[in-house]
Design a protein around this motif. Structure first.
Motif, PDB file in Angstrom:
ATOM      1  N   ASP A   1     -16.236 -14.940 -42.190  1.00 43.17           N
ATOM      2  CA  ASP A   1     -16.534 -14.215 -40.955  1.00 43.17           C
ATOM      3  C   ASP A   1     -15.249 -14.094 -40.143  1.00 43.17           C
ATOM      4  OD1 ASP A   1     -17.857 -12.908 -38.958  1.00 43.17           O
ATOM      5  OD2 ASP A   1     -18.974 -14.650 -38.235  1.00 43.17           O
ATOM      6  N   ARG A   2     -14.231 -13.608 -40.799  1.00 44.55           N
ATOM      7  CA  ARG A   2     -12.891 -13.516 -40.217  1.00 44.55           C
ATOM      8  C   ARG A   2     -12.900 -12.736 -38.900  1.00 44.55           C
ATOM      9  NH1 ARG A   2      -9.401 -14.307 -43.888  1.00 44.55           N
ATOM     10  NH2 ARG A   2      -7.346 -14.860 -43.170  1.00 44.55           N
ATOM     11  N   ALA A   3     -13.606 -11.616 -38.855  1.00 43.33           N
ATOM     12  CA  ALA A   3     -13.613 -10.773 -37.652  1.00 43.33           C
ATOM     13  C   ALA A   3     -14.158 -11.537 -36.443  1.00 43.33           C
ATOM     14  CB  ALA A   3     -14.418  -9.501 -37.893  1.00 43.33           C
ATOM     15  N   SER A   4     -15.246 -12.262 -36.615  1.00 45.42           N
ATOM     16  CA  SER A   4     -15.824 -13.014 -35.496  1.00 45.42           C
ATOM     17  C   SER A   4     -14.894 -14.126 -35.041  1.00 45.42           C
ATOM     18  CB  SER A   4     -17.178 -13.616 -35.881  1.00 45.42           C
ATOM     19  OG  SER A   4     -18.112 -12.596 -36.086  1.00 45.42           O
ATOM     20  N   ASN A   5     -14.259 -14.781 -35.982  1.00 45.73           N
ATOM     21  CA  ASN A   5     -13.362 -15.876 -35.623  1.00 45.73           C
ATOM     22  C   ASN A   5     -12.088 -15.371 -34.954  1.00 45.73           C
ATOM     23  OD1 ASN A   5     -14.648 -18.463 -36.517  1.00 45.73           O
ATOM     24  ND2 ASN A   5     -14.938 -17.179 -38.310  1.00 45.73           N
ATOM     25  N   LEU A   6     -11.594 -14.225 -35.381  1.00 46.37           N
ATOM     26  CA  LEU A   6     -10.453 -13.630 -34.697  1.00 46.37           C
ATOM     27  C   LEU A   6     -10.853 -13.146 -33.300  1.00 46.37           C
ATOM     28  CD1 LEU A   6      -8.761 -11.697 -37.624  1.00 46.37           C
ATOM     29  CD2 LEU A   6      -7.814 -13.646 -36.352  1.00 46.37           C
ATOM     30  N   ALA A   7     -12.080 -12.645 -33.160  1.00 45.75           N
ATOM     31  CA  ALA A   7     -12.568 -12.231 -31.842  1.00 45.75           C
ATOM     32  C   ALA A   7     -12.622 -13.436 -30.900  1.00 45.75           C
ATOM     33  CB  ALA A   7     -13.940 -11.576 -31.964  1.00 45.75           C
ATOM     34  N   MET A   8     -13.017 -14.586 -31.415  1.00 46.35           N
ATOM     35  CA  MET A   8     -13.055 -15.786 -30.586  1.00 46.35           C
ATOM     36  C   MET A   8     -11.644 -16.187 -30.165  1.00 46.35           C
ATOM     37  SD  MET A   8     -15.193 -17.686 -29.205  1.00 46.35           S
ATOM     38  CE  MET A   8     -15.076 -19.138 -28.214  1.00 46.35           C
ATOM     39  N   LEU A   9     -10.686 -16.056 -31.054  1.00 44.39           N
ATOM     40  CA  LEU A   9      -9.292 -16.330 -30.698  1.00 44.39           C
ATOM     41  C   LEU A   9      -8.822 -15.354 -29.624  1.00 44.39           C
ATOM     42  CD1 LEU A   9      -6.635 -17.825 -31.136  1.00 44.39           C
ATOM     43  CD2 LEU A   9      -6.194 -16.328 -33.083  1.00 44.39           C
TER      44      LEU A   9
ATOM     45  N   LEU B   1      -8.791 -34.780 -35.389  1.00 47.38           N
ATOM     46  CA  LEU B   1      -9.192 -33.943 -36.521  1.00 47.38           C
ATOM     47  C   LEU B   1      -9.534 -32.537 -36.045  1.00 47.38           C
ATOM     48  CD1 LEU B   1      -9.754 -33.860 -39.572  1.00 47.38           C
ATOM     49  CD2 LEU B   1     -12.100 -34.532 -39.051  1.00 47.38           C
ATOM     50  N   TYR B   2     -10.282 -32.432 -34.961  1.00 52.12           N
ATOM     51  CA  TYR B   2     -10.655 -31.128 -34.406  1.00 52.12           C
ATOM     52  C   TYR B   2      -9.409 -30.305 -34.077  1.00 52.12           C
ATOM     53  CZ  TYR B   2     -12.121 -27.681 -30.964  1.00 52.12           C
ATOM     54  OH  TYR B   2     -12.308 -26.517 -30.265  1.00 52.12           O
ATOM     55  N   PHE B   3      -8.475 -30.912 -33.332  1.00 51.70           N
ATOM     56  CA  PHE B   3      -7.302 -30.161 -32.896  1.00 51.70           C
ATOM     57  C   PHE B   3      -6.383 -29.804 -34.074  1.00 51.70           C
ATOM     58  CE2 PHE B   3      -8.431 -32.435 -28.878  1.00 51.70           C
ATOM     59  CZ  PHE B   3      -8.934 -31.315 -28.245  1.00 51.70           C
ATOM     60  N   ALA B   4      -6.256 -30.684 -35.038  1.00 52.11           N
ATOM     61  CA  ALA B   4      -5.454 -30.375 -36.226  1.00 52.11           C
ATOM     62  C   ALA B   4      -6.101 -29.265 -37.051  1.00 52.11           C
ATOM     63  CB  ALA B   4      -5.265 -31.632 -37.074  1.00 52.11           C
ATOM     64  N   MET B   5      -7.417 -29.348 -37.202  1.00 52.18           N
ATOM     65  CA  MET B   5      -8.124 -28.319 -37.968  1.00 52.18           C
ATOM     66  C   MET B   5      -8.048 -26.962 -37.273  1.00 52.18           C
ATOM     67  SD  MET B   5      -9.312 -29.301 -40.858  1.00 52.18           S
ATOM     68  CE  MET B   5     -10.332 -27.863 -41.093  1.00 52.18           C
ATOM     69  N   LEU B   6      -8.107 -26.963 -35.943  1.00 50.25           N
ATOM     70  CA  LEU B   6      -8.022 -25.702 -35.209  1.00 50.25           C
ATOM     71  C   LEU B   6      -6.692 -25.013 -35.514  1.00 50.25           C
ATOM     72  CD1 LEU B   6      -9.329 -23.745 -33.235  1.00 50.25           C
ATOM     73  CD2 LEU B   6      -8.336 -25.099 -31.375  1.00 50.25           C
ATOM     74  N   GLY B   7      -5.613 -25.776 -35.559  1.00 50.05           N
ATOM     75  CA  GLY B   7      -4.318 -25.202 -35.910  1.00 50.05           C
ATOM     76  C   GLY B   7      -4.325 -24.617 -37.315  1.00 50.05           C
ATOM     77  N   MET B   8      -4.932 -25.323 -38.253  1.00 48.19           N
ATOM     78  CA  MET B   8      -5.005 -24.830 -39.625  1.00 48.19           C
ATOM     79  C   MET B   8      -5.846 -23.560 -39.707  1.00 48.19           C
ATOM     80  SD  MET B   8      -6.187 -26.718 -43.180  1.00 48.19           S
ATOM     81  CE  MET B   8      -5.376 -28.213 -42.721  1.00 48.19           C
ATOM     82  N   VAL B   9      -6.935 -23.536 -38.974  1.00 45.03           N
ATOM     83  CA  VAL B   9      -7.809 -22.358 -38.962  1.00 45.03           C
ATOM     84  C   VAL B   9      -7.075 -21.156 -38.385  1.00 45.03           C
ATOM     85  CG1 VAL B   9      -9.871 -21.385 -37.863  1.00 45.03           C
ATOM     86  CG2 VAL B   9      -9.991 -23.610 -38.969  1.00 45.03           C
ATOM     87  N   ILE B  10      -6.359 -21.362 -37.278  1.00 42.58           N
ATOM     88  CA  ILE B  10      -5.620 -20.254 -36.672  1.00 42.58           C
ATOM     89  C   ILE B  10      -4.581 -19.714 -37.640  1.00 42.58           C
ATOM     90  CG2 ILE B  10      -3.937 -19.663 -34.860  1.00 42.58           C
ATOM     91  CD1 ILE B  10      -5.617 -21.496 -33.004  1.00 42.58           C
TER      92      ILE B  10
END
Length: 115
Positions: free
Chosen positions: A11-19, A65-74
């Motif tokens: 769901d790349r589009a939704s996740n980019l919209a959230m960014l 873990l949350y903050f590290a994963m957020l960086g990886m996701v971005i």
């Protein structure tokens, strides 16, 4: 947890919209207040769930873990080439193993206190 990036990619589009929404919130104080309240509550609920389930790492480990994963996701959503040389499953597994150790449980985690 290992399929997090796969779900995000699905769901790349939704996740980019959230960014984009997060970025817009830096320019609009009223949006910042609303989004900040929502994301803070969501983060607190995630940490509370982890601690209440008796999982390792304590509040600080889960936050890290949350903050590290957020960086990886971005990175994965915006410039996936950065992650290309790595197995994301291995990275996530190693990150979790290092951050969520039993001996690092936070004192006061039982009291429900966020740092």
């Amino acid at each position: 947890m290992r399929d997090l990036l796969a779900r995000m990619r699905g769901d790349r589009a939704s996740n980019l919209a959230m960014l984009e929404l997060r970025l817009e919130a830096t320019r609009r104080p009223e949006l910042h207040a609303e989004l900040g309240e929502f994301l803070t509550a969501e983060h607190r609920e995630s940490v509370d769930y982890h601690v209440e389930a008796g999982l390792p790492g304590g509040r600080t480990g889960v936050a890290l873990l949350y903050f590290a994963m957020l960086g990886m996701v971005i990175d994965d959503l915006t410039v996936p080439e950065i992650l290309a040389p790595y197995s994301t499953d291995d990275l996530i597994g190693e990150l979790a193993a290092r951050l969520l150790r039993e001996e690092d449980a936070d004192p006061g985690a039982e009291a429900g206190v966020l740092p």
